[in-house]
Motif scaffolding. Structure first.
Motif, PDB file in Angstrom:
ATOM      1  N   LEU A  53       0.861  -1.176   0.000  1.00 49.99           N
ATOM      2  CA  LEU A  53       0.000   0.000   0.000  1.00 49.99           C
ATOM      3  C   LEU A  53       0.896   1.225   0.000  1.00 49.99           C
ATOM      4  O   LEU A  53       1.749   1.375   0.879  1.00 49.99           O
ATOM      5  CB  LEU A  53      -0.884  -0.001   1.250  1.00 49.99           C
ATOM      6  CG  LEU A  53      -1.684   1.270   1.511  1.00 49.99           C
ATOM      7  CD1 LEU A  53      -2.743   1.472   0.429  1.00 49.99           C
ATOM      8  CD2 LEU A  53      -2.312   1.224   2.894  1.00 49.99           C
ATOM      9  N   ALA A  54       0.719   2.075  -1.001  1.00 47.64           N
ATOM     10  CA  ALA A  54       1.445   3.346  -1.056  1.00 47.64           C
ATOM     11  C   ALA A  54       0.491   4.443  -0.609  1.00 47.64           C
ATOM     12  O   ALA A  54      -0.523   4.696  -1.269  1.00 47.64           O
ATOM     13  CB  ALA A  54       1.954   3.620  -2.459  1.00 47.64           C
ATOM     14  N   GLU A  55       0.803   5.067   0.528  1.00 45.90           N
ATOM     15  CA  GLU A  55       0.045   6.224   0.984  1.00 45.90           C
ATOM     16  C   GLU A  55       0.733   7.460   0.411  1.00 45.90           C
ATOM     17  O   GLU A  55       1.929   7.647   0.618  1.00 45.90           O
ATOM     18  CB  GLU A  55       0.030   6.288   2.509  1.00 45.90           C
ATOM     19  CG  GLU A  55      -0.657   5.099   3.144  1.00 45.90           C
ATOM     20  CD  GLU A  55      -0.654   5.132   4.668  1.00 45.90           C
ATOM     21  OE1 GLU A  55      -1.510   4.476   5.258  1.00 45.90           O
ATOM     22  OE2 GLU A  55       0.207   5.814   5.253  1.00 45.90           O
ATOM     23  N   THR A  56      -0.028   8.285  -0.327  1.00 48.48           N
ATOM     24  CA  THR A  56       0.539   9.488  -0.933  1.00 48.48           C
ATOM     25  C   THR A  56      -0.372  10.668  -0.627  1.00 48.48           C
ATOM     26  O   THR A  56      -1.519  10.480  -0.204  1.00 48.48           O
ATOM     27  CB  THR A  56       0.674   9.352  -2.467  1.00 48.48           C
ATOM     28  OG1 THR A  56      -0.617   9.504  -3.064  1.00 48.48           O
ATOM     29  CG2 THR A  56       1.295   8.016  -2.867  1.00 48.48           C
ATOM     30  N   LYS A  57       0.126  11.854  -0.901  1.00 51.06           N
ATOM     31  CA  LYS A  57      -0.689  13.047  -0.664  1.00 51.06           C
ATOM     32  C   LYS A  57      -1.890  13.084  -1.595  1.00 51.06           C
ATOM     33  O   LYS A  57      -2.863  13.777  -1.323  1.00 51.06           O
ATOM     34  CB  LYS A  57       0.158  14.309  -0.776  1.00 51.06           C
ATOM     35  CG  LYS A  57       0.720  14.609  -2.144  1.00 51.06           C
ATOM     36  CD  LYS A  57       1.565  15.873  -2.087  1.00 51.06           C
ATOM     37  CE  LYS A  57       2.105  16.392  -3.379  1.00 51.06           C
ATOM     38  NZ  LYS A  57       2.324  15.519  -4.485  1.00 51.06           N
ATOM     39  N   ASP A  58      -1.842  12.327  -2.687  1.00 52.57           N
ATOM     40  CA  ASP A  58      -2.942  12.278  -3.652  1.00 52.57           C
ATOM     41  C   ASP A  58      -3.875  11.096  -3.433  1.00 52.57           C
ATOM     42  O   ASP A  58      -4.771  10.861  -4.242  1.00 52.57           O
ATOM     43  CB  ASP A  58      -2.386  12.234  -5.084  1.00 52.57           C
ATOM     44  CG  ASP A  58      -1.564  13.475  -5.416  1.00 52.57           C
ATOM     45  OD1 ASP A  58      -1.954  14.572  -4.983  1.00 52.57           O
ATOM     46  OD2 ASP A  58      -0.536  13.331  -6.096  1.00 52.57           O
ATOM     47  N   GLY A  59      -3.633  10.319  -2.374  1.00 51.05           N
ATOM     48  CA  GLY A  59      -4.483   9.164  -2.102  1.00 51.05           C
ATOM     49  C   GLY A  59      -3.658   7.897  -1.943  1.00 51.05           C
ATOM     50  O   GLY A  59      -2.440   7.916  -2.091  1.00 51.05           O
ATOM     51  N   ASN A  60      -4.347   6.803  -1.647  1.00 52.80           N
ATOM     52  CA  ASN A  60      -3.682   5.529  -1.398  1.00 52.80           C
ATOM     53  C   ASN A  60      -3.847   4.594  -2.590  1.00 52.80           C
ATOM     54  O   ASN A  60      -4.912   4.553  -3.200  1.00 52.80           O
ATOM     55  CB  ASN A  60      -4.259   4.855  -0.149  1.00 52.80           C
ATOM     56  CG  ASN A  60      -4.008   5.686   1.090  1.00 52.80           C
ATOM     57  OD1 ASN A  60      -3.225   6.625   1.096  1.00 52.80           O
ATOM     58  ND2 ASN A  60      -4.680   5.329   2.162  1.00 52.80           N
ATOM     59  N   VAL A  61      -2.782   3.852  -2.891  1.00 51.88           N
ATOM     60  CA  VAL A  61      -2.809   2.891  -3.993  1.00 51.88           C
ATOM     61  C   VAL A  61      -2.249   1.574  -3.487  1.00 51.88           C
ATOM     62  O   VAL A  61      -1.126   1.526  -2.975  1.00 51.88           O
ATOM     63  CB  VAL A  61      -1.963   3.379  -5.195  1.00 51.88           C
ATOM     64  CG1 VAL A  61      -1.983   2.343  -6.317  1.00 51.88           C
ATOM     65  CG2 VAL A  61      -2.454   4.724  -5.690  1.00 51.88           C
ATOM     66  N   GLU A  62      -3.045   0.490  -3.626  1.00 53.15           N
ATOM     67  CA  GLU A  62      -2.584  -0.843  -3.241  1.00 53.15           C
ATOM     68  C   GLU A  62      -2.206  -1.605  -4.506  1.00 53.15           C
ATOM     69  O   GLU A  62      -2.984  -1.627  -5.465  1.00 53.15           O
ATOM     70  CB  GLU A  62      -3.690  -1.577  -2.480  1.00 53.15           C
ATOM     71  CG  GLU A  62      -3.201  -2.853  -1.827  1.00 53.15           C
ATOM     72  CD  GLU A  62      -4.243  -3.472  -0.911  1.00 53.15           C
ATOM     73  OE1 GLU A  62      -4.348  -3.035   0.248  1.00 53.15           O
ATOM     74  OE2 GLU A  62      -4.955  -4.370  -1.371  1.00 53.15           O
ATOM     75  N   THR A  63      -1.010  -2.202  -4.516  1.00 57.48           N
ATOM     76  CA  THR A  63      -0.491  -2.863  -5.704  1.00 57.48           C
ATOM     77  C   THR A  63      -0.091  -4.295  -5.392  1.00 57.48           C
ATOM     78  O   THR A  63       0.739  -4.519  -4.513  1.00 57.48           O
ATOM     79  CB  THR A  63       0.740  -2.098  -6.244  1.00 57.48           C
ATOM     80  OG1 THR A  63       0.384  -0.738  -6.456  1.00 57.48           O
ATOM     81  CG2 THR A  63       1.239  -2.710  -7.543  1.00 57.48           C
ATOM     82  N   PRO A  64      -0.662  -5.279  -6.108  1.00 63.19           N
ATOM     83  CA  PRO A  64      -0.191  -6.659  -5.971  1.00 63.19           C
ATOM     84  C   PRO A  64       1.126  -6.813  -6.729  1.00 63.19           C
ATOM     85  O   PRO A  64       1.273  -6.293  -7.840  1.00 63.19           O
ATOM     86  CB  PRO A  64      -1.310  -7.493  -6.601  1.00 63.19           C
ATOM     87  CG  PRO A  64      -2.022  -6.567  -7.528  1.00 63.19           C
ATOM     88  CD  PRO A  64      -1.805  -5.166  -7.018  1.00 63.19           C
ATOM     89  N   LEU A  65       2.076  -7.506  -6.123  1.00 60.32           N
ATOM     90  CA  LEU A  65       3.408  -7.684  -6.709  1.00 60.32           C
ATOM     91  C   LEU A  65       3.803  -9.146  -6.628  1.00 60.32           C
ATOM     92  O   LEU A  65       3.346  -9.868  -5.753  1.00 60.32           O
ATOM     93  CB  LEU A  65       4.423  -6.814  -5.954  1.00 60.32           C
ATOM     94  CG  LEU A  65       4.154  -5.308  -6.023  1.00 60.32           C
ATOM     95  CD1 LEU A  65       4.840  -4.588  -4.883  1.00 60.32           C
ATOM     96  CD2 LEU A  65       4.590  -4.754  -7.361  1.00 60.32           C
ATOM     97  N   HIS A  66       4.691  -9.570  -7.537  1.00 64.10           N
ATOM     98  CA  HIS A  66       5.167 -10.947  -7.472  1.00 64.10           C
ATOM     99  C   HIS A  66       6.677 -10.988  -7.308  1.00 64.10           C
ATOM    100  O   HIS A  66       7.370 -10.018  -7.624  1.00 64.10           O
ATOM    101  CB  HIS A  66       4.706 -11.770  -8.688  1.00 64.10           C
ATOM    102  CG  HIS A  66       5.164 -11.231 -10.005  1.00 64.10           C
ATOM    103  ND1 HIS A  66       4.400 -10.352 -10.757  1.00 64.10           N
ATOM    104  CD2 HIS A  66       6.301 -11.424 -10.703  1.00 64.10           C
ATOM    105  CE1 HIS A  66       5.051 -10.050 -11.866  1.00 64.10           C
ATOM    106  NE2 HIS A  66       6.205 -10.677 -11.855  1.00 64.10           N
ATOM    107  N   ALA A  67       7.174 -12.094  -6.787  1.00 62.33           N
ATOM    108  CA  ALA A  67       8.622 -12.246  -6.574  1.00 62.33           C
ATOM    109  C   ALA A  67       9.331 -12.089  -7.912  1.00 62.33           C
ATOM    110  O   ALA A  67       8.900 -12.640  -8.931  1.00 62.33           O
ATOM    111  CB  ALA A  67       8.919 -13.610  -5.960  1.00 62.33           C
ATOM    112  N   GLY A  68      10.398 -11.297  -7.915  1.00 66.42           N
ATOM    113  CA  GLY A  68      11.165 -11.063  -9.127  1.00 66.42           C
ATOM    114  C   GLY A  68      10.693  -9.855  -9.923  1.00 66.42           C
ATOM    115  O   GLY A  68      11.394  -9.405 -10.822  1.00 66.42           O
ATOM    116  N   GLN A  69       9.522  -9.329  -9.589  1.00 70.48           N
ATOM    117  CA  GLN A  69       9.021  -8.154 -10.297  1.00 70.48           C
ATOM    118  C   GLN A  69       9.894  -6.944  -9.967  1.00 70.48           C
ATOM    119  O   GLN A  69      10.368  -6.807  -8.845  1.00 70.48           O
ATOM    120  CB  GLN A  69       7.577  -7.883  -9.887  1.00 70.48           C
ATOM    121  CG  GLN A  69       6.922  -6.743 -10.647  1.00 70.48           C
ATOM    122  CD  GLN A  69       5.428  -6.653 -10.359  1.00 70.48           C
ATOM    123  OE1 GLN A  69       4.849  -7.552  -9.773  1.00 70.48           O
ATOM    124  NE2 GLN A  69       4.822  -5.557 -10.770  1.00 70.48           N
TER     125      GLN A  69
END
Length: 97
Positions: A53-69
């Motif tokens: 989860l990236a909390e930013t001044k413009d809002g929050n964005v949750e990103t699914p990631l995989h090993a090696g990405q």
């Protein structure tokens, strides 16, 4: 910005040269980096799969990631990164001086 009761992610400096800083980041479930602004362009390589989860001044964005990405971001990015996974999350960050 507001302090939280979240645990802190653990940063381990692996190497620093005149051109790069290489840091391993390990996040327990719910752990965060704390708000920060990147002083360099950087590349992240995920060691595990999960969600950040990236909390930013413009809002929050949750990103699914995989090993090696891998992904790159420019200097000046400002955020708080939180492990939104069900287990530990880890990545290596390479900052380009």
């Amino acid at each position: 910005l507001m302090a939280t009761a979240r645990p802190q992610a653990v940063a381990t400096r692996l190497q620093e040269t005149d051109r790069v800083i290489v840091t391993e980041w390990r996040f327990a479930v719910g752990a965060e980096t704390g708000w920060h602004r990147h002083a360099y362009d950087y590349v992240v390589v995920c060691l595990t799969a999960g969600k950040l989860l990236a909390e930013t001044k413009d809002g929050n964005v949750e990103t699914p990631l995989h090993a090696g990405q891998a992904y790159a971001r420019p200097v000046g990015v400002e955020h708080n990164i939180v492990n939104a996974s069900e287990g530990e999350f880890a990545f290596v960050e390479v900052e380009l001086k």
